[in-house]
Design a protein around this motif. Structure first.
Motif, PDB file in Angstrom:
ATOM      1  N   LYS A 108      40.509  33.540 -68.685  1.00 47.21           N
ATOM      2  CA  LYS A 108      39.141  33.707 -68.195  1.00 47.21           C
ATOM      3  C   LYS A 108      38.666  35.156 -68.266  1.00 47.21           C
ATOM      4  O   LYS A 108      37.471  35.415 -68.184  1.00 47.21           O
ATOM      5  CB  LYS A 108      39.033  33.175 -66.772  1.00 47.21           C
ATOM      6  N   ASP A 140      41.548  31.207 -61.125  1.00 46.28           N
ATOM      7  CA  ASP A 140      41.521  32.334 -62.054  1.00 46.28           C
ATOM      8  C   ASP A 140      40.144  32.944 -62.290  1.00 46.28           C
ATOM      9  O   ASP A 140      40.030  34.118 -62.615  1.00 46.28           O
ATOM     10  CB  ASP A 140      42.113  31.917 -63.403  1.00 46.28           C
ATOM     11  N   GLY A 250      40.247  21.783 -67.232  1.00 46.80           N
ATOM     12  CA  GLY A 250      39.826  21.514 -65.859  1.00 46.80           C
ATOM     13  C   GLY A 250      38.330  21.240 -65.830  1.00 46.80           C
ATOM     14  O   GLY A 250      37.880  20.114 -65.704  1.00 46.80           O
ATOM     15  N   ASN A 251      37.569  22.322 -66.006  1.00 50.37           N
ATOM     16  CA  ASN A 251      36.116  22.186 -66.044  1.00 50.37           C
ATOM     17  C   ASN A 251      35.600  21.961 -67.474  1.00 50.37           C
ATOM     18  O   ASN A 251      34.406  21.856 -67.701  1.00 50.37           O
ATOM     19  CB  ASN A 251      35.483  23.443 -65.433  1.00 50.37           C
ATOM     20  N   PHE A 252      36.494  21.951 -68.434  1.00 51.31           N
ATOM     21  CA  PHE A 252      36.227  21.623 -69.845  1.00 51.31           C
ATOM     22  C   PHE A 252      35.323  22.612 -70.575  1.00 51.31           C
ATOM     23  O   PHE A 252      34.725  22.278 -71.595  1.00 51.31           O
ATOM     24  CB  PHE A 252      35.675  20.185 -69.980  1.00 51.31           C
ATOM     25  N   GLY A 253      35.246  23.866 -70.071  1.00 55.21           N
ATOM     26  CA  GLY A 253      34.479  24.880 -70.774  1.00 55.21           C
ATOM     27  C   GLY A 253      35.224  25.373 -72.005  1.00 55.21           C
ATOM     28  O   GLY A 253      34.666  25.513 -73.100  1.00 55.21           O
ATOM     29  N   ASN A 254      36.514  25.637 -71.819  1.00 56.87           N
ATOM     30  CA  ASN A 254      37.342  26.174 -72.877  1.00 56.87           C
ATOM     31  C   ASN A 254      37.385  25.219 -74.074  1.00 56.87           C
ATOM     32  O   ASN A 254      37.113  25.601 -75.218  1.00 56.87           O
ATOM     33  CB  ASN A 254      38.743  26.401 -72.297  1.00 56.87           C
ATOM     34  N   ALA A 302      44.264  25.523 -61.166  1.00 60.67           N
ATOM     35  CA  ALA A 302      43.010  25.963 -61.795  1.00 60.67           C
ATOM     36  C   ALA A 302      42.367  24.802 -62.566  1.00 60.67           C
ATOM     37  O   ALA A 302      41.252  24.910 -63.053  1.00 60.67           O
ATOM     38  CB  ALA A 302      43.251  27.140 -62.731  1.00 60.67           C
ATOM     39  N   THR A 383      47.048  29.638 -71.010  1.00 60.52           N
ATOM     40  CA  THR A 383      45.871  30.139 -70.303  1.00 60.52           C
ATOM     41  C   THR A 383      46.181  31.096 -69.157  1.00 60.52           C
ATOM     42  O   THR A 383      45.288  31.761 -68.665  1.00 60.52           O
ATOM     43  CB  THR A 383      45.038  28.958 -69.776  1.00 60.52           C
TER      44      THR A 383
END
Ligand SMILES: *Cc1c(COP(=O)(O)O)cnc(C)c1O
Length: 435
Positions: A108, A140, A250-254, A302, A383
């Motif tokens: 991050k 993170d 997790g939040n699926f941004g990556n 995370a 990560t």
């Protein structure tokens, strides 16, 4: 480039406005009006293009009108001022892309720093009375955002984290910074933190008194630069196989940034969305039903997210066609025991240490490759540095791991945080900071 709201009830805005708004007024996530493919002369020649120049080419279609080339190259250089090694694990086609060599030892750092530097450049276009960045963290994000914004004039950063659900190192990174970084310790889980942030953005009283902006992975200036390392990884690959990326999600941004990289021309065959037992997406891809349950705590905290914000962006890229999504993404879910076993196994066999999140990425690729005959290479995104999850990693391998010297200083500092029990507590705190 203009950015539309995925709720389709707000006007398109330019990059700067999208960055400062975070979320669109109709509460939708921003998405570029157009997905711009890279010219073939770039995608065919990735290996011969300089790293910073390559990152510039990737991002310029989305931001280029708002900054000069020199400005953007400067931002890119300051964002990626550490190494991103690609390590082959054992002798099968599995690689670890180590994204954890930045200031807070987590991937991050890249998105957070890029966002902070963009905001610093554009802040004067907005109200000059100072800006408050409000961000929820599952672990993170907080540290990365804190370090990204440290030393920037006229920007306060408020970080909400779930009490008792983040590691000691993470908590130190959030609670031991300069005065412009304020840590809020929330009685609840990450989804509660995220909800409070959303409530604050929709609170008219707060809006009228504070220039509020976000730094979560929903912010396009954090999301888009995550494309960089997919390009840098493929640039480093030493063979001509097809490439599969396994992304601990997790939040699926990556993973969504990876998918955008593919859509603009990067040679990626498949994505594996590797999750812990918070498996809304794996279940959705299997059943067609998107049904988030209550978030369950795991050792890969995370990624303790049951309703990933960025998933709507993936749906947008594929016009909400689940069949198309299923062709590009295979999803996996692993529990804590499997995670610990993977950490132990890879350590014992390959002398390679993974943190619990990276281990889930590894499990995804291992599981895919062993069930499919393919010539593909598998790259899992590492990560976080194993030391950030010291206790769990030590428990898994049955011995202690040394604290890197760069972390020793921070562990001795004492924690400064404000406890938050409800949205009203948060609101009072935010208002008292400006009144
Ligand atoms: C945030 C985080 C993830 C999940 O990334 P998303 O973009 O939210 O899917 C994975 N691993 C670590 C260590 C993280 O901090």
């Amino acid at each position: 480039m203009r950015y539309i709201s995925l709720n389709h009830n707000s006007q398109p805005v330019d990059f700067k406005t999208a960055v400062m708004n975070g979320l669109a007024p109709d509460k939708g996530l921003y998405f570029p009006e157009e997905v711009i493919s890279l010219p073939k002369k770039i995608t065919d020649n990735i290996k011969s293009i300089d790293d910073h120049e390559l990152c510039y080419e990737v991002i310029k279609g989305y931001i280029g009108e708002d900054f000069s080339k020199e400005e953007l190259i400067q931002i890119i250089k300051k964002t990626i001022d550490f190494k991103i090694p690609l390590n082959k694990i054992g002798d099968n086609q599995i690689y670890s892309l180590e994204l954890f060599h930045g200031p807070t030892l987590a991937f991050k750092d890249i998105g957070a720093k890029f966002l902070a530097l963009c905001m610093d450049k554009i802040k004067n276009d907005f109200k000059s009375k100072g800006i408050t960045v409000l961000v929820a963290t599952s672990g993170d994000t907080g540290g990365a955002v804190a370090k990204g914004f440290e030393g920037l004039d006229g920007i306060n950063v408020c970080i909400l984290y779930p009490k008792g659900r983040i590691s000691e190192v993470q908590e130190k990174q959030i609670t031991t910074n300069d005065k412009n970084i304020i840590a809020f310790e929330v009685n609840g889980d990450f989804d509660d933190c995220q909800k409070m942030v959303k409530d604050a953005f929709n609170d008219l009283e707060i809006k009228s008194k504070i220039t509020l902006t976000s730094a979560n992975s929903i912010n396009i200036a954090r999301w888009l630069p995550q494309m960089f390392y997919y390009f840098l990884a493929i640039k480093k690959m030493d063979n001509e196989n097809d490439n599969i990326f396994s992304v601990p999600s997790g939040n699926f941004g990556n993973i969504c940034a990876g998918i955008l990289s593919k859509e603009i021309g990067l040679n990626i065959k498949l994505f594996l969305a590797s999750t812990n037992i918070n498996k809304t997406v794996p279940e959705y891809l299997e059943s067609g039903i998107y049904s988030p349950e209550k978030t369950k705590p795991t050792i890969s905290n995370a990624m303790d997210v049951s309703d990933p914000s960025n998933f709507v962006r993936i749906q947008k890229i594929y016009n909400n066609d689940i069949q198309k999504i299923k062709k590009i993404i295979k999803a996996f879910s692993f529990n804590d025991n499997q995670t610990r076993e993977a950490i132990k196994d890879v350590y014992n066999r390959n002398n390679y240490l993974m943190d619990p999140h990276s281990a889930i990425g590894y499990l995804g690729i291992k599981s895919y490759l062993s069930n499919n005959s393919t010539n593909s290479s598998g790259i899992f995104l590492s990560t976080a540095h194993p030391i950030k999850f010291k206790e769990q990693v030590e428990k898994s391998i049955g011995k202690e791991i040394p604290m890197p010297s760069r972390l020793k200083g921070i562990m001795e500092k004492s924690k400064r945080s404000i406890e938050i029990k409800s949205y009203n507590d948060l609101k009072d705190q935010l208002l008292s900071k400006v009144n």
